[in-house]
Structures are given as C-alpha cells and as structure tokens.
Design a protein around this motif. Sequence first.
Motif, PDB file in Angstrom:
ATOM      1  N   HIS A  40       0.548  -1.058  -0.290  1.00 11.55           N
ATOM      2  CA  HIS A  40      -0.051   0.504  -0.045  1.00 11.55           C
ATOM      3  C   HIS A  40       0.872   1.044   0.279  1.00 11.55           C
ATOM      4  N   LEU A  47      -0.443   4.839  -4.112  1.00 12.79           N
ATOM      5  CA  LEU A  47      -1.261   5.507  -5.446  1.00 12.79           C
ATOM      6  C   LEU A  47      -1.108   7.628  -5.602  1.00 12.79           C
ATOM      7  N   GLY A 102      -2.455   2.708  -0.551  1.00  9.45           N
ATOM      8  CA  GLY A 102      -3.608   1.767  -1.441  1.00  9.45           C
ATOM      9  C   GLY A 102      -2.817   1.691  -2.275  1.00  9.45           C
ATOM     10  N   THR A 103      -3.961   0.717  -3.195  1.00  6.65           N
ATOM     11  CA  THR A 103      -2.994  -0.147  -4.327  1.00  6.65           C
ATOM     12  C   THR A 103      -4.326  -0.310  -5.583  1.00  6.65           C
ATOM     13  N   ILE A 104      -3.429   0.337  -6.953  1.00  8.86           N
ATOM     14  CA  ILE A 104      -4.584   0.340  -8.186  1.00  8.86           C
ATOM     15  C   ILE A 104      -3.549  -0.970  -9.109  1.00  8.86           C
ATOM     16  N   ILE A 105      -4.827  -1.389  -9.943  1.00  8.26           N
ATOM     17  CA  ILE A 105      -3.986  -2.482 -10.310  1.00  8.26           C
ATOM     18  C   ILE A 105      -2.947  -2.407 -12.086  1.00  8.26           C
ATOM     19  N   SER A 144      -5.939  -5.141   0.456  1.00 13.24           N
ATOM     20  CA  SER A 144      -5.925  -5.171  -0.817  1.00 13.24           C
ATOM     21  C   SER A 144      -4.729  -4.806  -2.101  1.00 13.24           C
TER      22      SER A 144
END
Lengths: 258, 264
Positions: free
Chosen positions: A13, A40, A46-49, A74
């Motif tokens: 994250h 992010l 956070g994590t995004i793909i 996540s």
Amino acid sequence: MTAAPVAIVLVSHSAALAAGAAQLAGQMAPDVHCIGCGGLADGSLGTIIDPVETTIGQALDSAASVVVLADPGSAVMTVETAIDLHDEWAGRVLLARAPFVEGAVAAAVAAQAGGTLDAVNLAATQASHMWNEVPSGMSPQGEQEGSPDRRNHPADDATDSEPDSDPDSDPDGDTVTGTVAVPNPLGLHARPAAVVARHVSAFGVPTTINGADASSVLMLMALEARQGHTLTVTATGDRAQQAVDSVIDLISAGFGEI
Amino acid sequence: MTSSLPAPTDASARDAIAHGSVVHGSVVLDAAWVSRWAALAAQAIAANENLLTELDRQIGDGDHGINMVRGWTAVADKLAQQASEPQTVGDVLKTIATTLMSTVGGAAGPLYGTAFLRASKVTARPVIDAHGLVSLIEAAQEGIETRGRASAGEKTMIDAWQPAAHAAETAATAHPAHALAVLQAAAAAADAGATATIGLLATKGRASYLGDRSIGHEDPGARSTAIILQAAVEAAAVADVEAASAAVVGVEAAGAEVAEETAA
C-alpha cells in the motif's frame, strides 16, 4: 553474472515500503531483479492494478518467472486479480503467502542462489518460521526444542556442543563438524548471513550452523551470532569436509568487516 | 433455493409487482441501462461519501468513502467519454470493472472490480431478462467471495450480495417476466442484509482486528453494495417511466433520448 531466473516484485500500500523492501532484498541478492510497486499516484496509501500489471510484466522481460509478495489487504487482492487477468502468466508468476519483509529477503537470497520459481516461493513462505519455530535439523546444543531462549541466545551454547552425538546425523553419510569463532564486530547480521547462505546453496552439500539450515539466510540471522561466539558447522555426505572447511574459511575471513 | 429464503423476499417482489410502472410498462435491461446505473451509482456514492467514510472509520481504516467516490466518478467519466456505444450489457459491466480496479485504490477496487468482471462474463448480450439479472448478481457475489475469501455471516459485502442473489432468484422464479421486480427484490434484500451486519461479529477484513468491538457497526462494504444495487433499480425504473411516457406523448417528448435507447 547474468540476471537470476526468478525476479521478485514487492507490492505494498505504501510506495516507500515497497521501495524499501526492494532495496533491502536487493542488497542481499545483487543479481536478482527486485522491484517495489505500490501507493497511489497522489502519494496516499493504496494499490491499483495498472502499476502492478506493468511491474510484473517488466520483471518478466528480464526473468523467466516472478515471485510476488504483497502486504495484507488490498495489495494481496490486487495482485491476485492481476494474475487472474493475465492467462499468459500462468506458471510464471506466483504470489507468495509470506510475511512481507522476511519473505522478500528469503526469496531474494533463494533467487540469487539460482532457485526455481517453486524454490523461491517456498523460501518466502517458510520465512515466517524464523519467528515461531526452531530451525529444522536443530542440533544437540543442550537446548530443548521450542525453548523460548533459543531464539534470543542460540549462539551462546555453541561451545558446549558435542557434535559427535548429533542425533540428526545421516547414518548413510559421513558427518563432519568444525567450529569457528565469529570474528567480525557486527556478527552474522543480514549481509554476512546472506553471503553464507548463498555459498552453502551453491556448494550443494547439506550444511547446518548450530543446527540451523545454513542455506537459509533467515535461519542464520535468527541465530543472532555475535562477535566472539563460537559456531558449530556440520555437513553430511560427500564433500562434507570441504563444505565445512569452506564455510569456516568464509566466516573466518570476516566478510570484509575486519 | 426456496426453503431458506429470507421472509421479506416475496413481499419485496409483490411490492414491486404492485408498482404501476412495472405492471403497465416493460423495463429493458440493456447496455444503456448499465450506463445509467453507473451514472446513478456515482451520484449515490458521492452523496453518501460521508456515511461510508464514517462507517469505515468505526471498524476499518476510513478510506471506503473517498476510494469509492474516486472509483465511481472515474467510471461515470469513462462511460461518458466513450466514443462508440457499447453493444452488450457485459461491455459496460467490463468497463466498470476495469475502471474500478484502476482507480479505487483500496480493497473495494479488486473486490468490486472482480464482481463486475465476473458479471460481465455472463451478460454478453444486448439485453438481459429476469434470469439474466439473477446470473449477473450471482456472478458478482461469487467474484467477491473468491477475491475476498469470504462467505456470508462474516460482516462483509457478501452479507449484502448473498441475500440480494437469493431474493433475485426467488423473484425471477415467481415472476420471470418482471425484471424490475427482480431488481427491486435484490436491492431491498441487500439493504436489509447491510443493516443486519450491525449485529455481526467481523471475522474477515480489517474490521476483524477489532474482535467483539466490531459488533454494533454496519459494514461499509455491505452498505455501499446496497447503495449500488438501489441505483440499478432507479436506472431501470427511470427508463420504464420514460418509456411509458414516450409511448403516450411520442418520442419528441422531453424523455426522447432515454426512450430511444430503451426502444432500441
């Protein structure tokens, strides 16, 4: 040396945590591609793909396969989703169920030793053992298995050992032991432990130090061997004598710190 | 699938059937419906950001509101900017899925992303009927169960999706021609399921770290699920009203744009 066949991708994250873990693991495994990925775009947690897909894809450009570690929540789900979406990664990308930092270090050292995808994954997943289990193949330094003192002062009893009575001896092979005093001021800390583990892995002869698997950087670190501690090196089978001698020579040389 | 259903299900379906627009109109669950659903969901999530944030602060890390607003705003923008009209229900659901995965930033990203992606795979048709709707909701539920390794009763969004799927199936069996009734039954059950998470002990997700202290708080993921499914109802009902209106006053009326889409 060419790049190791298994690369390590660390997804967190936190961009800082991912980068730091990659730096830490990479220090112990100079030929392994260790890459951090996380956080992010605005700097928040956070994590995004997308960056996960990109990073794993880049790692696969230079390595045959990739072991991924993720911190809880996540990050794990994002990695799993990415793996699900990329059928072409099948058999080449594994998410290790492992503690983030310890697993990253263990995986990197296993990859540096030329381990396969499964071997690197296994090294990562076994990393949690350093906190809740005594080393496998523990030798007879007079401590009971599971002794709470084991983790804290495992090296102190080394001089009391009687290797000839080692119950773990392989009856089919010759068991050779030798002792060495730790000469360098910082003892068997992370980098020296990694040097020893890589050497033992490359040598290919089952070897223990004070009962700990000497091919495992985490097991060696868990010994907390400090300057002046005497370590008992044990190897079994063909070339056991050479294995013990080489490890003793390596430790005696002080890892460039003396 | 009939004996263990929650009591409100049939009642919800009957209420929906009794609704005049359902009896006299016909909803068309097509790609345009999913686009309206996404737009209305984005509005509803934004309107409830503070609620979701507060729920998540009580038992989580407090980012569900901002993450969901970021994700659904991106979904609405993405769909509004699309050059070509999506052809199937699944096309739009897939765009929702990939956009959420790329923008949410928290656990809701892969969870809702996987849910909508699985849903898209069972809806690769221009229009879906009541049974198609059941398949959509069940696929979404299964996606979340797989991704979150969660099952019902663990105080997660599954506790809204699972009753929604049950209710949808019952309603579709009883009233296969009334897709809106099925949708309303699902949304009502999701709402009731979310409310019921207040009494549950969390055993999955970050709330599980709180142990007994998680009891007494509503799960934010279950609540956002209920909000999203309610938006699906409104997206369908709006089209239904517009379609009925258009049939009377002609396609030049104020609702012409929506009527064109639903008549297609």
